[in-house]
Design a protein around this motif. Sequence first.
Motif, mmCIF file in Angstrom:
data_model
loop_
_atom_site.group_PDB
_atom_site.id
_atom_site.type_symbol
_atom_site.label_atom_id
_atom_site.label_comp_id
_atom_site.label_asym_id
_atom_site.label_seq_id
_atom_site.Cartn_x
_atom_site.Cartn_y
_atom_site.Cartn_z
ATOM 1 N N LEU A 381 0.737 -1.197 -0.099
ATOM 2 C CA LEU A 381 0.010 0.013 0.062
ATOM 3 C C LEU A 381 0.793 1.260 0.090
ATOM 4 O O LEU A 381 0.680 2.238 -0.798
ATOM 5 C CB LEU A 381 -0.794 0.013 1.171
ATOM 6 C CG LEU A 381 -1.911 1.123 1.275
ATOM 7 C CD1 LEU A 381 -2.708 1.180 -0.155
ATOM 8 C CD2 LEU A 381 -2.830 1.034 2.598
ATOM 9 N N LYS A 382 1.725 1.216 0.864
ATOM 10 C CA LYS A 382 2.798 2.313 0.854
ATOM 11 C C LYS A 382 3.417 2.564 -0.630
ATOM 12 O O LYS A 382 3.759 3.801 -1.222
ATOM 13 C CB LYS A 382 3.771 2.335 1.921
ATOM 14 C CG LYS A 382 3.397 2.211 3.168
ATOM 15 C CD LYS A 382 4.433 2.165 4.231
ATOM 16 C CE LYS A 382 5.349 3.714 4.402
ATOM 17 N NZ LYS A 382 6.202 3.569 5.530
ATOM 18 N N ASP A 383 3.885 1.608 -1.310
ATOM 19 C CA ASP A 383 4.520 1.573 -2.560
ATOM 20 C C ASP A 383 3.473 2.308 -3.542
ATOM 21 O O ASP A 383 3.838 3.222 -4.407
ATOM 22 C CB ASP A 383 4.905 0.194 -3.066
ATOM 23 C CG ASP A 383 6.021 0.048 -2.504
ATOM 24 O OD1 ASP A 383 6.746 0.706 -1.718
ATOM 25 O OD2 ASP A 383 6.612 -1.442 -2.561
ATOM 26 N N LEU A 384 2.214 1.807 -3.516
ATOM 27 C CA LEU A 384 1.045 2.424 -4.153
ATOM 28 C C LEU A 384 0.855 3.815 -4.042
ATOM 29 O O LEU A 384 0.766 4.590 -5.019
ATOM 30 C CB LEU A 384 -0.034 1.561 -4.114
ATOM 31 C CG LEU A 384 -1.158 1.801 -4.617
ATOM 32 C CD1 LEU A 384 -2.555 0.536 -4.499
ATOM 33 C CD2 LEU A 384 -2.219 3.086 -4.191
ATOM 34 N N LEU A 424 -6.683 -3.142 9.061
ATOM 35 C CA LEU A 424 -7.272 -1.698 9.110
ATOM 36 C C LEU A 424 -5.976 -0.832 9.433
ATOM 37 O O LEU A 424 -5.829 0.293 9.256
ATOM 38 C CB LEU A 424 -8.378 -1.585 10.128
ATOM 39 C CG LEU A 424 -9.807 -2.330 9.397
ATOM 40 C CD1 LEU A 424 -10.877 -2.560 10.516
ATOM 41 C CD2 LEU A 424 -10.181 -1.320 8.300
ATOM 42 N N GLN A 425 -5.464 -1.296 10.524
ATOM 43 C CA GLN A 425 -4.498 -0.549 11.393
ATOM 44 C C GLN A 425 -3.312 -0.253 9.950
ATOM 45 O O GLN A 425 -2.818 0.818 10.155
ATOM 46 C CB GLN A 425 -3.876 -1.110 12.741
ATOM 47 C CG GLN A 425 -2.478 -0.313 13.416
ATOM 48 C CD GLN A 425 -3.265 1.194 13.885
ATOM 49 O OE1 GLN A 425 -4.507 1.095 14.272
ATOM 50 N NE2 GLN A 425 -2.334 1.839 13.943
ATOM 51 N N ALA A 426 -2.804 -1.195 9.574
ATOM 52 C CA ALA A 426 -1.918 -1.168 8.595
ATOM 53 C C ALA A 426 -2.452 -0.315 7.539
ATOM 54 O O ALA A 426 -1.364 0.416 6.965
ATOM 55 C CB ALA A 426 -1.708 -2.464 8.014
ATOM 56 N N THR A 427 -3.517 -0.262 7.117
ATOM 57 C CA THR A 427 -4.280 0.902 6.125
ATOM 58 C C THR A 427 -3.736 2.199 6.558
ATOM 59 O O THR A 427 -3.271 3.076 5.834
ATOM 60 C CB THR A 427 -5.636 0.502 5.946
ATOM 61 O OG1 THR A 427 -5.761 -0.866 5.618
ATOM 62 C CG2 THR A 427 -6.241 1.447 4.793
ATOM 63 N N ARG A 428 -4.291 2.539 7.728
ATOM 64 C CA ARG A 428 -4.180 3.606 8.551
ATOM 65 C C ARG A 428 -2.726 4.200 8.798
ATOM 66 O O ARG A 428 -2.266 5.522 8.206
ATOM 67 C CB ARG A 428 -4.743 3.867 9.846
ATOM 68 C CG ARG A 428 -4.599 4.912 10.646
ATOM 69 C CD ARG A 428 -5.340 5.120 11.798
ATOM 70 N NE ARG A 428 -5.168 6.155 12.465
ATOM 71 C CZ ARG A 428 -5.794 6.561 13.722
ATOM 72 N NH1 ARG A 428 -6.904 6.065 13.789
ATOM 73 N NH2 ARG A 428 -5.520 7.795 14.331
ATOM 74 N N GLU A 429 -1.770 3.309 8.794
ATOM 75 C CA GLU A 429 -0.400 3.457 9.221
ATOM 76 C C GLU A 429 0.223 4.055 7.879
ATOM 77 O O GLU A 429 1.142 4.954 7.520
ATOM 78 C CB GLU A 429 0.211 2.472 9.969
ATOM 79 C CG GLU A 429 0.057 2.172 11.384
ATOM 80 C CD GLU A 429 0.657 1.074 11.909
ATOM 81 O OE1 GLU A 429 1.377 0.301 11.334
ATOM 82 O OE2 GLU A 429 0.496 1.049 13.134
ATOM 83 N N ALA A 430 -0.044 3.085 6.831
ATOM 84 C CA ALA A 430 0.551 3.276 5.531
ATOM 85 C C ALA A 430 0.186 5.002 4.947
ATOM 86 O O ALA A 430 1.040 5.598 4.593
ATOM 87 C CB ALA A 430 -0.145 2.343 4.477
ATOM 88 N N ILE A 431 -1.096 5.266 5.191
ATOM 89 C CA ILE A 431 -1.638 6.532 4.677
ATOM 90 C C ILE A 431 -0.831 7.597 5.369
ATOM 91 O O ILE A 431 -0.511 8.629 5.008
ATOM 92 C CB ILE A 431 -3.225 6.766 4.884
ATOM 93 C CG1 ILE A 431 -3.851 5.549 3.740
ATOM 94 C CG2 ILE A 431 -3.426 8.141 4.644
ATOM 95 C CD1 ILE A 431 -5.322 5.539 3.810
ATOM 96 N N GLU A 432 -1.106 7.338 6.874
ATOM 97 C CA GLU A 432 -0.223 8.684 7.561
ATOM 98 C C GLU A 432 1.112 8.510 7.609
ATOM 99 O O GLU A 432 1.616 9.776 7.154
ATOM 100 C CB GLU A 432 -0.626 8.124 9.072
ATOM 101 C CG GLU A 432 -2.004 8.330 9.396
ATOM 102 C CD GLU A 432 -2.399 7.734 10.875
ATOM 103 O OE1 GLU A 432 -3.436 8.242 11.456
ATOM 104 O OE2 GLU A 432 -1.603 6.903 11.535
#
Length: 444
Positions: A381-384, A424-432
Motif C-alpha cells: 500500500l505504501k508503494d502504491l 485496518l491499522q496497517a491501512t491507516r499507518e500506510a496512509i499516515e
Amino acid sequence: MLELFKSIFWSIPGLSVEEKEKIFFKIRKIVKQDNQTIDKNNMEEVLLSYRDQVLNIPTMQAKDYRKLNPNSFNRQKNDLKLFAFYLTQYTPTKENDEWWGKGVTEWNNVCRAVPEFVGHYQPRLPGELGFYDLRIKDNFLRQAELARLYGIYGFCFYYYWFDGRRLLDKPLDLFFTNKDIDLPFCLCWANESWKSTFSSGSAETTLVQQRHTVESYKSFIKDFVKYLDDDRYYTINGKKVIVIYKPQDIPEPREVIEYWREYCFKHGYGDIYLIGVWRAPEPYNILEMGFDAAVEFQAASLLEYVCNQKINNRLQFVGEDYSADIYSYRDLVNNEVYRKNFDKERLIHSIFPMWDNTARRNNHGALIFHESTPKLYKKWLKDLIVDNFQRKDIDDNVAFLNSWNEWGEGSYIEPDKYWGYAYLQATREAIEECCKVILNSNDK
C-alpha cells in the motif's frame, strides 16, 4: 481452453451435478498440474499438527493481532482516497431462498470452510461486527465509522441490475436513503450473468441472465441515475464516478457510452466519469472504448505474472480431493510484482489484503494467496501511495481495495477473530506515514 471444456462438459446429459463435479475437478488437477501431494511417510506428524490447529480455531490469534484503535484519523489534503469494493450479499433474499434454501446468505459459505493443509487459515470468522445482517442500519453505521477511523475514504458498492431486474438492492437502498451514514460512495455495475458458482466451483446453471444488447445497456443508465443525486456520491473533476465490472461485454461501447453521457447531462446530472475494470492479460483497450480511466481488479490483474509460481508443493496437505491454485502473497510483495502494472496509462491502482476463496469454491478450484500479513500488505500500500503521488496521468489521488467484506473470497479488511484490526491499522499507518513523507518532500 479449460473454460471451453468446462462449458461443453456440463452440457453432457446422464450424470448428476455431484458426479460431474467429481470428474471435472480430477481432470482439472491433471490439466493444471496441481501438484499437492500427501506425504504419507510423515503423515502422523502432519496430522498431529493439523489436529492442534483445528482444536485451536476458537481461540487462535496472530502474533500481529491488533486491538481497536480509538483515536480519530485526521485526513490530510494529500491523503490517498482509498475506496473499498463492498458486497451486499449479507441479507436474505427471495431468490437465494429459492436457489439455496431459506435464509442462506454469504455467511453460509464462510461457515463451512475448513483448513485443507497445515497453516491454512480457515474458517475465517468475523470479529467485532459478527455475522451481520445488512437489513439493520446500525451495521452500516458502524462499518462507516470503522472506515473513517482507519483512513478508508469510501465504499464502492456492487450494483446488480439485469434488464430492469434488481437483486441485492435492499442494503444499497438502505445506505442511500439514510444520509446520516456519513461516508462517500460510488457504484460498480456488476454486468455479468449470475451462475451457480455461489455454492461450488461449477458453472452448470445460469441463475439470472444479463443480456448484452445495446438496448439493454442503454436502459441501465435510466435506473441507475437516481443514485448520482446524492451529496455523498464520489466525483472526479465534478463528474460522478461509475465503475463497470466487465467493460469488454459492452456491445457497441462507444455508442452505449455516448448515450450514457448524453442521458446524464440531459437529465441534470452533468457529465460522468467512467472507469472500466481491467484484468490481466485481457487485450481490450478500455480507454479506446470511451472510458475515462481503467482500474485494476485484484488479484485478477496480477495472476498472469505469478501463474507459473504455485507453492502447492511447499505445503502439507491432509486430503487428496482438495483442488487449488496456491501462490505466495509474501513472494508477490517482496518481489514487488504489482509494479508490473505501474506504467500502464490511466490505470488506477488496486490492492488486496489477502485472498482465499475456499469457502466459495466448496474445496474445488480455489485460488489462494498464502502467507499474507498486515506488514506485507502495508508495504504494498505504501508503494502504491508513493507511485500515485508521482503520477501525472490520473485525475485524482484514488485507489481501490478488494475488498471491504468479501468473506467468501477471503479478501476483506473488516476485523476478524484471528487478526483483529491489524489490516485496518496497517491501512491507516500506510496512509499516515506516506503523508508525512509527501509533506516533507513538498517542503523541500
